[in-house]
Design a protein around this motif. Structure first.
Motif, PDB file in Angstrom:
ATOM      1  N   ILE A  51      23.983  26.828  34.721  1.00  0.00           N
ATOM      2  CA  ILE A  51      23.983  26.241  36.061  1.00  0.00           C
ATOM      3  C   ILE A  51      25.405  25.841  36.442  1.00  0.00           C
ATOM      4  CG2 ILE A  51      23.177  24.268  37.441  1.00  0.00           C
ATOM      5  CD1 ILE A  51      20.571  24.405  35.800  1.00  0.00           C
ATOM      6  N   ASP A  52      25.848  26.306  37.590  1.00  0.00           N
ATOM      7  CA  ASP A  52      27.212  26.062  38.067  1.00  0.00           C
ATOM      8  C   ASP A  52      27.360  24.603  38.505  1.00  0.00           C
ATOM      9  OD1 ASP A  52      29.756  26.198  39.072  1.00  0.00           O
ATOM     10  OD2 ASP A  52      29.222  27.385  40.840  1.00  0.00           O
ATOM     11  N   MET A  53      28.303  23.907  37.885  1.00  0.00           N
ATOM     12  CA  MET A  53      28.527  22.491  38.186  1.00  0.00           C
ATOM     13  C   MET A  53      29.836  22.263  38.952  1.00  0.00           C
ATOM     14  SD  MET A  53      26.142  20.389  37.153  1.00  0.00           S
ATOM     15  CE  MET A  53      27.002  18.838  36.866  1.00  0.00           C
ATOM     16  N   SER A  54      30.488  23.352  39.435  1.00  0.00           N
ATOM     17  CA  SER A  54      31.795  23.191  40.074  1.00  0.00           C
ATOM     18  C   SER A  54      31.711  22.377  41.363  1.00  0.00           C
ATOM     19  CB  SER A  54      32.417  24.568  40.347  1.00  0.00           C
ATOM     20  OG  SER A  54      31.557  25.365  41.152  1.00  0.00           O
ATOM     21  N   LYS A  55      30.668  22.596  42.160  1.00  0.00           N
ATOM     22  CA  LYS A  55      30.521  21.836  43.405  1.00  0.00           C
ATOM     23  C   LYS A  55      30.264  20.362  43.104  1.00  0.00           C
ATOM     24  CE  LYS A  55      27.822  21.584  47.685  1.00  0.00           C
ATOM     25  NZ  LYS A  55      26.708  22.188  48.473  1.00  0.00           N
TER      26      LYS A  55
ATOM     27  N   GLY B 182      29.800  16.442  30.549  1.00  0.00           N
ATOM     28  CA  GLY B 182      31.027  17.207  30.342  1.00  0.00           C
ATOM     29  C   GLY B 182      31.621  17.720  31.646  1.00  0.00           C
ATOM     30  N   SER B 183      30.763  18.155  32.569  1.00  0.00           N
ATOM     31  CA  SER B 183      31.245  18.716  33.834  1.00  0.00           C
ATOM     32  C   SER B 183      31.881  17.656  34.724  1.00  0.00           C
ATOM     33  CB  SER B 183      30.093  19.398  34.583  1.00  0.00           C
ATOM     34  OG  SER B 183      29.543  20.451  33.830  1.00  0.00           O
ATOM     35  N   LEU B 184      31.309  16.452  34.715  1.00  0.00           N
ATOM     36  CA  LEU B 184      31.818  15.385  35.583  1.00  0.00           C
ATOM     37  C   LEU B 184      32.828  14.490  34.868  1.00  0.00           C
ATOM     38  CD1 LEU B 184      28.545  14.239  37.418  1.00  0.00           C
ATOM     39  CD2 LEU B 184      30.083  16.132  37.962  1.00  0.00           C
ATOM     40  N   ASN B 185      32.990  14.725  33.563  1.00  0.00           N
ATOM     41  CA  ASN B 185      33.891  13.896  32.751  1.00  0.00           C
ATOM     42  C   ASN B 185      33.486  12.418  32.813  1.00  0.00           C
ATOM     43  OD1 ASN B 185      36.012  13.564  30.942  1.00  0.00           O
ATOM     44  ND2 ASN B 185      37.504  13.145  32.560  1.00  0.00           N
ATOM     45  N   ILE B 186      32.189  12.189  32.667  1.00  0.00           N
ATOM     46  CA  ILE B 186      31.636  10.827  32.691  1.00  0.00           C
ATOM     47  C   ILE B 186      31.870  10.172  31.339  1.00  0.00           C
ATOM     48  CG2 ILE B 186      29.459   9.521  32.753  1.00  0.00           C
ATOM     49  CD1 ILE B 186      28.451  11.445  34.850  1.00  0.00           C
ATOM     50  N   ASP B 187      32.230   8.901  31.360  1.00  0.00           N
ATOM     51  CA  ASP B 187      32.335   8.115  30.134  1.00  0.00           C
ATOM     52  C   ASP B 187      30.937   7.632  29.773  1.00  0.00           C
ATOM     53  OD1 ASP B 187      32.641   6.139  28.178  1.00  0.00           O
ATOM     54  OD2 ASP B 187      34.597   5.515  28.924  1.00  0.00           O
ATOM     55  N   LEU B 188      30.289   8.318  28.820  1.00  0.00           N
ATOM     56  CA  LEU B 188      28.892   8.013  28.495  1.00  0.00           C
ATOM     57  C   LEU B 188      28.737   6.600  27.956  1.00  0.00           C
ATOM     58  CD1 LEU B 188      25.970   8.931  28.336  1.00  0.00           C
ATOM     59  CD2 LEU B 188      26.443   9.876  26.069  1.00  0.00           C
ATOM     60  N   ASP B 189      29.694   6.143  27.141  1.00  0.00           N
ATOM     61  CA  ASP B 189      29.601   4.784  26.594  1.00  0.00           C
ATOM     62  C   ASP B 189      29.585   3.749  27.713  1.00  0.00           C
ATOM     63  OD1 ASP B 189      29.528   5.685  24.002  1.00  0.00           O
ATOM     64  OD2 ASP B 189      31.700   5.547  23.713  1.00  0.00           O
ATOM     65  N   GLU B 190      30.426   3.971  28.716  1.00  0.00           N
ATOM     66  CA  GLU B 190      30.498   3.034  29.842  1.00  0.00           C
ATOM     67  C   GLU B 190      29.197   3.044  30.643  1.00  0.00           C
ATOM     68  OE1 GLU B 190      32.967   2.715  34.017  1.00  0.00           O
ATOM     69  OE2 GLU B 190      34.035   3.478  32.253  1.00  0.00           O
ATOM     70  N   VAL B 191      28.689   4.244  30.914  1.00  0.00           N
ATOM     71  CA  VAL B 191      27.447   4.364  31.683  1.00  0.00           C
ATOM     72  C   VAL B 191      26.272   3.777  30.910  1.00  0.00           C
ATOM     73  CG1 VAL B 191      25.765   6.032  32.577  1.00  0.00           C
ATOM     74  CG2 VAL B 191      28.195   6.332  33.055  1.00  0.00           C
ATOM     75  N   THR B 192      26.197   4.089  29.604  1.00  0.00           N
ATOM     76  CA  THR B 192      25.095   3.583  28.782  1.00  0.00           C
ATOM     77  C   THR B 192      25.133   2.062  28.698  1.00  0.00           C
ATOM     78  OG1 THR B 192      25.132   5.616  27.476  1.00  0.00           O
ATOM     79  CG2 THR B 192      23.992   3.723  26.521  1.00  0.00           C
ATOM     80  N   ALA B 193      26.333   1.498  28.543  1.00  0.00           N
ATOM     81  CA  ALA B 193      26.466   0.041  28.476  1.00  0.00           C
ATOM     82  C   ALA B 193      26.023  -0.595  29.790  1.00  0.00           C
ATOM     83  CB  ALA B 193      27.912  -0.339  28.166  1.00  0.00           C
TER      84      ALA B 193
ATOM     85  N   GLN C 162      32.587  17.164  44.257  1.00  0.00           N
ATOM     86  CA  GLN C 162      32.070  16.007  45.005  1.00  0.00           C
ATOM     87  C   GLN C 162      32.281  14.706  44.227  1.00  0.00           C
ATOM     88  OE1 GLN C 162      27.965  17.178  45.761  1.00  0.00           O
ATOM     89  NE2 GLN C 162      28.507  17.994  47.774  1.00  0.00           N
ATOM     90  N   TRP C 163      32.125  14.780  42.914  1.00  0.00           N
ATOM     91  CA  TRP C 163      32.259  13.584  42.078  1.00  0.00           C
ATOM     92  C   TRP C 163      33.704  13.076  42.065  1.00  0.00           C
ATOM     93  CZ3 TRP C 163      28.849  10.318  40.127  1.00  0.00           C
ATOM     94  CH2 TRP C 163      29.229   9.453  39.103  1.00  0.00           C
ATOM     95  N   ASN C 164      34.639  13.998  42.090  1.00  0.00           N
ATOM     96  CA  ASN C 164      36.050  13.634  41.913  1.00  0.00           C
ATOM     97  C   ASN C 164      36.838  13.512  43.217  1.00  0.00           C
ATOM     98  OD1 ASN C 164      36.164  13.532  38.961  1.00  0.00           O
ATOM     99  ND2 ASN C 164      35.768  15.732  39.050  1.00  0.00           N
ATOM    100  N   THR C 165      36.171  13.694  44.363  1.00  0.00           N
ATOM    101  CA  THR C 165      36.885  13.605  45.650  1.00  0.00           C
ATOM    102  C   THR C 165      36.293  12.520  46.554  1.00  0.00           C
ATOM    103  OG1 THR C 165      35.470  15.347  46.570  1.00  0.00           O
ATOM    104  CG2 THR C 165      37.603  16.021  45.627  1.00  0.00           C
TER     105      THR C 165
END
Length: 240
Positions: free
Chosen positions: A35-39, A111-122, A43-46
């Motif tokens: 699944i293409d995550m480029s869009k 991985g596609s959005l470069n999310i910090d999982l530890d931060e989100v999980t906390a 959107q996440w980074n702009t």
């Protein structure tokens, strides 16, 4: 309460509906990494999303990471290990495989959005209602993981309650509430890659709910001693 054996005695099928659901699960197979995550990444980074919309994505990732772990562990160690009919075990094992695919989809999102999982999980685990919910669900399971005598009414009721809690409460009401938020963004042409993954996940969960409901109703049909007014009220309160 059939004969526990290492042999896979498939025929004759006692539960044909479980085998039908298994085949439907298999036909629905999908892979997240195509699944293409480029869009979504753009959107996440702009700053194309509002703070509330970003919160929905972060909470979706946080919730699904925690809940999928609970569901997968419970299906494997509580439900599948206490089943004896080959076709029921077969369908449950397919469900476990699909929970792994859902975890792959989370890795693809993170991985596609470069999310910090530890931060989100906390951030997610700091929500008091989530802490209470996870504690409530998981404390229903430990005894069943150790193996119980399912000829006893009280233990059959514990097993039925676990089936109900995992497949109807968690995968039913709670997962569907999460899907509604994510898919609302998808309908607005936002985070469409994630939306597509959650549409596929929703399709999987529909089969999981149907399988759980089928096993539960067959369990009740074969063991009328468990289906007391008090136990029905207990399940309603569990859902609440």
């Amino acid at each position: 309460n059939g004969l526990k054996t290492a042999e896979l005695n498939v025929l004759p099928l006692k539960y044909p509906e479980a085998y039908r659901i298994y085949k439907q699960m298999k036909a629905n197979h999908w892979e997240p990494d195509v699944i293409d995550m480029s869009k979504d990444a753009h959107q996440w980074n702009t700053n194309a999303l509002t703070p509330k919309e970003r919160w929905i994505i972060e909470m979706g990732v946080g919730y699904f990471s925690a809940a999928e772990g609970i569901v997968g562990d419970s299906i494997l160690h509580v439900i599948e290990e206490n089943l004896t009919a080959a076709e029921l075990k077969h369908a449950s094992l397919r469900q476990i495989a699909e929970e792994s695919i859902h975890m792959d989809s989370l890795l693809h999102i993170i991985g596609s959005l470069n999310i910090d999982l530890d931060e989100v999980t906390a951030k997610f685990n700091d929500i008091p209602s989530i802490q209470r919910k996870n504690a409530y669900i998981t404390r229903q399971m430990p005894e069943l993981k150790m193996g119980v005598d399912l000829t006893q009414t009280v233990n059959k009721q514990k097993f039925a309650k676990a089936l109900f809690g995992i497949t109807q409460v968690m995968e039913g009401t709670q997962f569907y509430a999460l899907f509604a938020m994510i898919l609302s963004l998808h309908r607005q042409n936002k985070m469409t890659g994630i939306g597509q993954m959650f549409q596929y996940t929703l399709r999987d969960e529909s089969n999981h709910i149907a399988l759980g409901r089928y096993i539960l109703t067959e369990l009740i049909e074969e063991n009328q001693d468990i289906w007391t007014p008090e136990f029905r009220a207990e399940l309603v309160e569990f859902m609440r």
